[in-house]
Design a protein around this motif. Structure first.
Motif, PDB file in Angstrom:
ATOM      1  N   PHE A   1      32.018  97.323 110.051  1.00 52.52           N
ATOM      2  CA  PHE A   1      33.386  96.962 109.560  1.00 52.52           C
ATOM      3  C   PHE A   1      33.684  97.532 108.308  1.00 52.52           C
ATOM      4  N   GLY A   2      34.892  98.076 108.037  1.00 55.86           N
ATOM      5  CA  GLY A   2      35.490  98.259 106.838  1.00 55.86           C
ATOM      6  C   GLY A   2      36.709  97.484 106.693  1.00 55.86           C
ATOM      7  N   ILE A   3      36.688  96.553 105.641  1.00 56.86           N
ATOM      8  CA  ILE A   3      37.466  95.862 105.445  1.00 56.86           C
ATOM      9  C   ILE A   3      38.599  96.232 104.221  1.00 56.86           C
ATOM     10  N   VAL A   4      40.044  95.996 104.515  1.00 61.39           N
ATOM     11  CA  VAL A   4      40.929  96.279 103.356  1.00 61.39           C
ATOM     12  C   VAL A   4      41.979  95.213 102.928  1.00 61.39           C
ATOM     13  N   VAL A   5      41.799  94.824 101.619  1.00 59.59           N
ATOM     14  CA  VAL A   5      42.449  93.506 101.002  1.00 59.59           C
ATOM     15  C   VAL A   5      43.689  94.186 100.332  1.00 59.59           C
ATOM     16  N   ASN A   6      45.031  94.075 100.858  1.00 57.61           N
ATOM     17  CA  ASN A   6      46.162  94.523 100.133  1.00 57.61           C
ATOM     18  C   ASN A   6      47.044  93.493  99.267  1.00 57.61           C
ATOM     19  N   GLU A   7      46.526  92.296  99.366  1.00 54.69           N
ATOM     20  CA  GLU A   7      47.441  91.316  98.503  1.00 54.69           C
ATOM     21  C   GLU A   7      46.441  90.572  97.709  1.00 54.69           C
ATOM     22  N   GLY A   8      46.969  90.354  96.318  1.00 50.87           N
ATOM     23  CA  GLY A   8      46.365  89.411  95.452  1.00 50.87           C
ATOM     24  C   GLY A   8      46.127  88.001  95.942  1.00 50.87           C
ATOM     25  N   PRO A   9      45.273  87.267  95.087  1.00 52.72           N
ATOM     26  CA  PRO A   9      44.931  85.996  95.424  1.00 52.72           C
ATOM     27  C   PRO A   9      46.145  85.063  95.196  1.00 52.72           C
TER      28      PRO A   9
ATOM     29  N   GLY B   1      45.944  93.569  95.949  1.00 53.75           N
ATOM     30  CA  GLY B   1      44.538  93.247  96.202  1.00 53.75           C
ATOM     31  C   GLY B   1      43.662  93.332  95.162  1.00 53.75           C
ATOM     32  N   VAL B   2      43.941  94.308  94.279  1.00 54.72           N
ATOM     33  CA  VAL B   2      42.909  94.633  92.857  1.00 54.72           C
ATOM     34  C   VAL B   2      42.864  93.386  92.161  1.00 54.72           C
ATOM     35  N   ASN B   3      43.763  92.607  92.250  1.00 55.50           N
ATOM     36  CA  ASN B   3      43.876  91.314  91.536  1.00 55.50           C
ATOM     37  C   ASN B   3      42.851  90.265  91.895  1.00 55.50           C
ATOM     38  N   VAL B   4      42.313  90.432  93.001  1.00 57.20           N
ATOM     39  CA  VAL B   4      41.014  89.684  93.470  1.00 57.20           C
ATOM     40  C   VAL B   4      39.888  89.707  92.379  1.00 57.20           C
ATOM     41  N   GLY B   5      39.959  90.933  92.149  1.00 59.75           N
ATOM     42  CA  GLY B   5      38.789  91.411  91.295  1.00 59.75           C
ATOM     43  C   GLY B   5      38.761  91.295  89.695  1.00 59.75           C
ATOM     44  N   THR B   6      39.522  90.439  89.350  1.00 64.25           N
ATOM     45  CA  THR B   6      39.403  89.825  87.786  1.00 64.25           C
ATOM     46  C   THR B   6      38.440  88.692  87.831  1.00 64.25           C
ATOM     47  N   ARG B   7      37.818  88.540  86.780  1.00 66.21           N
ATOM     48  CA  ARG B   7      37.040  87.274  86.443  1.00 66.21           C
ATOM     49  C   ARG B   7      37.671  86.453  85.674  1.00 66.21           C
TER      50      ARG B   7
ATOM     51  N   ASP C   1      39.744  71.709  91.940  1.00 68.70           N
ATOM     52  CA  ASP C   1      39.660  71.102  93.449  1.00 68.70           C
ATOM     53  C   ASP C   1      40.232  72.281  94.350  1.00 68.70           C
ATOM     54  N   GLU C   2      40.432  73.554  93.796  1.00 67.99           N
ATOM     55  CA  GLU C   2      41.121  74.657  94.511  1.00 67.99           C
ATOM     56  C   GLU C   2      39.906  75.460  94.753  1.00 67.99           C
ATOM     57  N   ARG C   3      40.032  76.291  95.753  1.00 71.86           N
ATOM     58  CA  ARG C   3      39.162  77.456  96.039  1.00 71.86           C
ATOM     59  C   ARG C   3      39.046  78.302  95.170  1.00 71.86           C
ATOM     60  N   HIS C   4      38.099  79.039  94.854  1.00 72.42           N
ATOM     61  CA  HIS C   4      37.972  80.191  93.800  1.00 72.42           C
ATOM     62  C   HIS C   4      37.885  81.381  94.281  1.00 72.42           C
ATOM     63  N   ILE C   5      38.765  82.089  94.607  1.00 75.16           N
ATOM     64  CA  ILE C   5      39.000  83.223  95.580  1.00 75.16           C
ATOM     65  C   ILE C   5      38.125  84.308  95.060  1.00 75.16           C
ATOM     66  N   GLN C   6      38.155  84.623  93.683  1.00 75.81           N
ATOM     67  CA  GLN C   6      37.544  85.612  93.190  1.00 75.81           C
ATOM     68  C   GLN C   6      35.810  85.416  93.047  1.00 75.81           C
ATOM     69  N   ARG C   7      35.508  83.898  92.987  1.00 76.63           N
ATOM     70  CA  ARG C   7      34.128  83.733  93.017  1.00 76.63           C
ATOM     71  C   ARG C   7      33.599  83.691  94.292  1.00 76.63           C
ATOM     72  N   ASN C   8      34.223  83.283  95.453  1.00 76.11           N
ATOM     73  CA  ASN C   8      34.051  83.171  96.750  1.00 76.11           C
ATOM     74  C   ASN C   8      33.598  84.786  96.912  1.00 76.11           C
TER      75      ASN C   8
END
Lengths: 130, 143, 101
Positions: free
Chosen positions: A3-11, A43-49, A56-63
């Motif tokens: 599979f190739g996965i494309v993520v086009n929106e930020g968290p 989607g590139v914004n998912v990749g900032t630490r 109590d919320e999910r941590h999208i980047q860490r996930n």
């Protein structure tokens, strides 16, 4: 199957990065292979630490970083989209004369060609966005 | 940068870029075009589909000077130089939006298999034909 | 050769589901995800459209239905609910995926 996965929106604003995460996790747990995850547009914004969501919320980047670590995923942030939005790795920050980088563990910055290559090499390319 | 095709060489897939969003209000049209231009180096069998609000991307006479953003619409006319020559535009989407072929930019390419004759890249297709184009692809990228 | 179409927009806000249905061919599947699952509510114009296409399989992502309080009783008949594993299976079963974003 590959599979190739494309993520086009930020968290957080859109659900797309969450759906992509759940889908990718299911792909891997079912024993399929993920050739690459490509982050484009916001989607590139998912990749900032530098994100610090409430505890109590999910941590999208860490996930994503943890999934990447567990399965040795190739997680690529598009350089052109990243530069527009201020996502930098150490090299790129230096090259641009910026005072710091913010890329998260497991992510790397590379060109759009990586997306096309994923389309060529993967058996299925699945896009998540808005 | 790793934009140079390496191990991928040899495989030719049918790539369709689906454009369903209007330009300028959001970045999708511009960044989609950037993928098409980079993708051209990989020598795949590339087609573009314009339907729904995507047809607005090809409208001629776009002038973005007063909104302060770059006008990327002339780039569509250069696609032929990148050997991207199949631009499928859906007739129903045009008609629903009060547009006709005359409202669109003229986009040409030189056909190397036909003594470099200039030919139009835009192919008007109806919904059924476009559905068949989609069905015939290997990879569909939508933005 | 068939396509798995995914739709993630509410049909009450955008034309995306309509456009998807209009371009789907016999043997294709449509999977409603995220806000797209509002298209699964019975008794709406979208539901009538979906029901009219007998040869296209219709799916909705269960986790998104649950998150939005859409119980099975509210849903159009003939619809299959899948989880993320089912989403993966659908992507495998069809040769390609088209996301109607």
């Amino acid at each position: 199957m590959k599979f190739g996965i494309v993520v086009n929106e930020g968290p957080y604003t859109h659900q797309a990065a969450d759906t992509a995460y759940q889908f990718t996790k299911a792909v891997l747990e079912k024993g399929h292979e993920v050739y690459r995850v490509f982050f484009y547009h916001d989607g590139v914004n998912v990749g900032t630490r530098m994100t610090v969501p409430p505890q109590d919320e999910r941590h999208i980047q860490r996930n994503w970083s943890e999934l990447g670590e567990k399965y040795k995923l190739d997680m690529v942030v598009c350089i052109a989209a990243a530069q527009r939005r201020g996502i930098m790795d150490e090299n790129e920050a230096k090259r641009q004369g910026l005072d710091g980088d913010n890329i998260a563990p497991g992510f790397r910055i590379s060109g759009l060609g990586q997306l096309i290559e994923a389309g060529i090499q993967a058996d299925r390319l699945v896009t998540f966005g808005d | 940068m790793s934009d140079i095709p390496e191990e991928a060489s040899g495989i030719v897939k049918k790539f369709l870029y689906v454009n369903r969003k209007a330009p300028h209000g959001t970045i999708y049209a511009l960044e989609s075009l950037e993928v098409v231009l980079i993708g051209a180096a990989f020598e795949q069998d590339v087609s573009l589909a314009f339907l729904d609000d995507g047809v607005f991307q090809l409208v001629k006479g776009q002038d973005t000077a007063d909104i302060g953003v770059k006008n990327f619409s002339p780039t569509y006319r250069a696609l032929g130089d990148f050997e991207v020559t199949k631009l499928y535009v859906e007739k129903e989407s045009l008609a629903e939006r009060g547009l006709s072929k005359d409202d669109l930019m003229e986009i040409m390419y030189e056909d190397e298999d036909d003594d470099w004759e200039e030919k139009p890249s835009i192919k008007l297709v109806n919904r059924t034909e476009l559905a068949a184009v989609m069905a015939g692809q290997d990879v569909i990228l939508s933005f | 050769m068939s396509i798995l179409h995914t739709v993630n927009k509410s049909p009450f806000e955008k034309q995306t589901l309509n456009s998807c249905i209009a371009h789907a061919l016999d043997g294709d599947a449509i999977l409603m995800v995220e806000d797209g699952v509002y298209g699964a509510i019975d008794g709406t114009a979208a539901a009538t459209q979906l029901a009219a296409n007998k040869n296209i399989s219709i799916y909705a992502l269960g986790p998104d239905l649950n998150a939005r309080g859409l119980g099975e009783a509210k849903l159009v008949s003939g619809l299959t609910i899948v989880d993320y594993n089912g989403f993966v299976d659908l992507a495998v079963e069809h040769d390609k995926t088209q996301s109607w974003l």
